[in-house]
Scaffold this active site. Structure first.
Site, PDB file in Angstrom:
ATOM      1  N   HIS A  83      37.173  23.256  51.673  1.00 53.13           N
ATOM      2  CA  HIS A  83      36.437  24.482  51.370  1.00 53.13           C
ATOM      3  C   HIS A  83      35.005  24.100  51.014  1.00 53.13           C
ATOM      4  CE1 HIS A  83      39.700  27.528  51.210  1.00 53.13           C
ATOM      5  NE2 HIS A  83      40.428  26.431  51.161  1.00 53.13           N
ATOM      6  N   ASN A 103      43.431  32.032  51.439  1.00 50.84           N
ATOM      7  CA  ASN A 103      43.769  31.139  50.333  1.00 50.84           C
ATOM      8  C   ASN A 103      44.295  31.877  49.111  1.00 50.84           C
ATOM      9  OD1 ASN A 103      44.112  28.486  49.488  1.00 50.84           O
ATOM     10  ND2 ASN A 103      42.166  28.480  48.360  1.00 50.84           N
ATOM     11  N   TYR A 150      38.571  29.115  37.534  1.00 53.50           N
ATOM     12  CA  TYR A 150      39.303  30.248  36.962  1.00 53.50           C
ATOM     13  C   TYR A 150      40.680  30.358  37.601  1.00 53.50           C
ATOM     14  CZ  TYR A 150      36.102  31.850  40.637  1.00 53.50           C
ATOM     15  OH  TYR A 150      35.330  31.940  41.750  1.00 53.50           O
ATOM     16  N   ALA A 205      36.333  31.863  56.462  1.00 54.23           N
ATOM     17  CA  ALA A 205      35.543  31.885  57.688  1.00 54.23           C
ATOM     18  C   ALA A 205      34.113  31.393  57.506  1.00 54.23           C
ATOM     19  CB  ALA A 205      35.539  33.308  58.240  1.00 54.23           C
ATOM     20  N   ARG A 206      33.485  31.798  56.412  1.00 52.58           N
ATOM     21  CA  ARG A 206      32.046  31.510  56.292  1.00 52.58           C
ATOM     22  C   ARG A 206      31.763  30.068  55.908  1.00 52.58           C
ATOM     23  NH1 ARG A 206      31.226  35.477  51.118  1.00 52.58           N
ATOM     24  NH2 ARG A 206      31.956  34.139  49.434  1.00 52.58           N
ATOM     25  N   GLU A 250      36.132  21.070  47.502  1.00 56.14           N
ATOM     26  CA  GLU A 250      34.928  21.890  47.695  1.00 56.14           C
ATOM     27  C   GLU A 250      33.778  20.970  48.085  1.00 56.14           C
ATOM     28  OE1 GLU A 250      34.701  25.201  47.442  1.00 56.14           O
ATOM     29  OE2 GLU A 250      36.547  25.768  46.399  1.00 56.14           O
TER      30      GLU A 250
END
Ligand code: NAG
Ligand code: NAG
Length: 421
Positions: free
Chosen positions: A306, A253, A361, A182-183, A383
């Site tokens: 993202h 996700n 990670y 959301a953010r 990203e």
């Protein structure tokens, strides 16, 4: 016009109180061996992470948020474990208030002739309205899909773009989604701009030879919550799991059906990376699943948008090994990254391309791994760049980010066309 004015007023009225929950919260940059940084993932709000600039290979750097109490708890822990840390901001609430004022100013000066401009953020209703408008304006190219309701009952709309109404099954398909988290507001404008570039014929080959499925607003409940209540909300807003009263929502996700349930850090409903009670428990994630499955045999590329970190990450994120087509995944990623780096701002770091677990990670239940596992050859978590704080993007950067991302995704489209020829 009316919804815009209503929304402006809403923002103006709430600006003073909304960010109080982050009053006195601190931003720290921390760095250390990747296993140490990743072990924090379930207990600390990691806003962004990236490989450390000066690295003896497996060093990570992360931007984190700590409440004053958390600071007392964690700084001694960092000291004890030889991790580095540096204060970035001593009051997160001030940053969020500044962001909000900037957005309000951008909206006031925005060109009011169109529902969407590329210098402001919009709520989910306005985004869905824009999607409907594109559908009405380009009926021969665009089909708006009313894909189903979010947990709170919002109609999730997305578009299919095709010069042949998806009837030519020899064409490859590309699927893009945005705003699962959301953010990560800047992901939606990137998807919307992609739609606009395609339908206005900015690259005729990509429009004519590829069928596109673009989902610009996957998690409207979480997005609205991050506008109106908690700017840093990441999950959905569902309450179907045990413990939901205290900790609603699921990390979309982590909710895909790939090695679901294999990481203890994702099993706690209060963790920011909570995977949900079962794979595909979230209606929003089922929308993505069904869109992906709708034309699976000819789907060649999947990108989940993202932010933040300037990265193309590919499978396998759960065990750090490469899929059989690892070389193609890397090459296509490099092609997209290079196209972006050519037009990026000087101050931005170049894109990193690599295996998700090796670069960052281990993760389970991600869309990138699931889409690869069901047979799509090229699948990525992209990203986007953060600029400034690397967790919120001032609206003045939207134009740059949508333009450079279009360059990258268009390059991905051309890679797919070469693959098929
Ligand atoms: C809005 O549209 C009107 C009429 O088409 C035009 O005269 C005006 O310049 C436009 N305003 C902006 C800010 O583009
Ligand atoms: C990693 O996961 C993939 C996909 O599930 C699997 O094919 C591969 O064998 C795994 N590798 C290791 C070392 O576990």
């Amino acid at each position: 016009m009316a919804p815009l004015i209503a929304y402006l007023l809403l923002l103006a009225g709430a600006v003073h109180a909304r960010h109080d929950n982050y009053e006195g919260h601190l931003l720290y940059r921390i760095w250390g061996p990747s296993h140490q940084i990743s072990s924090l993932e379930a207990s600390i709000d990691i806003l962004s992470a990236k490989p450390a600039a000066i690295s003896s290979s497996r060093q990570l750097e992360a931007l984190i948020r700590l409440s004053p109490q958390e600071k007392e708890q964690w700084l001694p822990y960092f000291e004890k474990n030889d991790m580095g840390y540096k204060l970035v901001s001593d009051n997160l609430a001030n940053i969020l208030r500044a962001e909000e004022s900037q957005i309000n100013r951008a909206r006031e000066t925005a060109n009011t002739n169109s529902t969407i401009t590329w210098d402001a953020y919009y709520n989910s209703e306005q985004i869905f309205k824009y999607i409907d408008e594109v559908g009405e304006k380009y009926p021969n190219l665009v089909t708006v899909i009313n894909a189903g309701l979010s947990y709170e009952g919002r109609q999730i709309k997305y578009v299919r773009i095709s010069t042949t109404r998806f009837e030519n099954t020899r064409k490859p398909v590309i699927v893009i989604d945005a705003a699962v988290h959301a953010r990560e507001w800047v992901t939606s404008p990137v998807a919307l701009y992609l739609i606009e570039q395609l339908v206005t014929g900015a690259d005729k080959e990509l429009l004519e030879k590829i069928d596109w499925i673009i989902i610009p607003m996957a998690n409207p409940d979480g997005y609205e919550y991050s506008i109106n209540e908690d700017r840093l909300w990441r999950k959905t807003r569902s309450k179907s799991h045990e413990g939901a009263d205290e900790c609603p929502g699921v990390d979309g996700n982590r909710n895909f059906d790939f090695h679901f349930g294999s990481r203890p850090a994702s099993a706690d409903p209060c963790s920011i990376i909570y995977e949900g009670p079962s794979a595909f428990s979230e209606p929003e994630i089922r929308v993505i699943r069904d869109a992906v499955m709708s034309n699976l045999p000819r789907t060649a590329l999947y990108i989940s948008l993202h932010s933040y970190g300037n990265m193309f990450l590919y499978a396998w994120g759960h065990n750090g090994t490469l899929p059989s087509n690892g070389l193609a995944l890397h090459l296509a990623g490099i092609r997209m990254a290079t196209a972006i780096d050519k037009v990026k701002l000087d101050k931005a770091t170049p894109y990193i391309v690599g295996n998700a677990a090796q670069v960052l990670y281990f993760t389970s239940g991600t869309s990138r791994d699931w889409t690869r596992s069901v047979g799509i050859p090229l699948t990525y978590t992209m990203e986007l760049p953060g600029y400034e704080y690397e967790f919120i993007v001032p609206p003045t950067y939207i134009k740059q980010i949508i333009t450079e991302s279009w360059a990258g995704i268009a390059e991905g489209g051309h890679y797919v066309l070469n693959m098929y020829n």
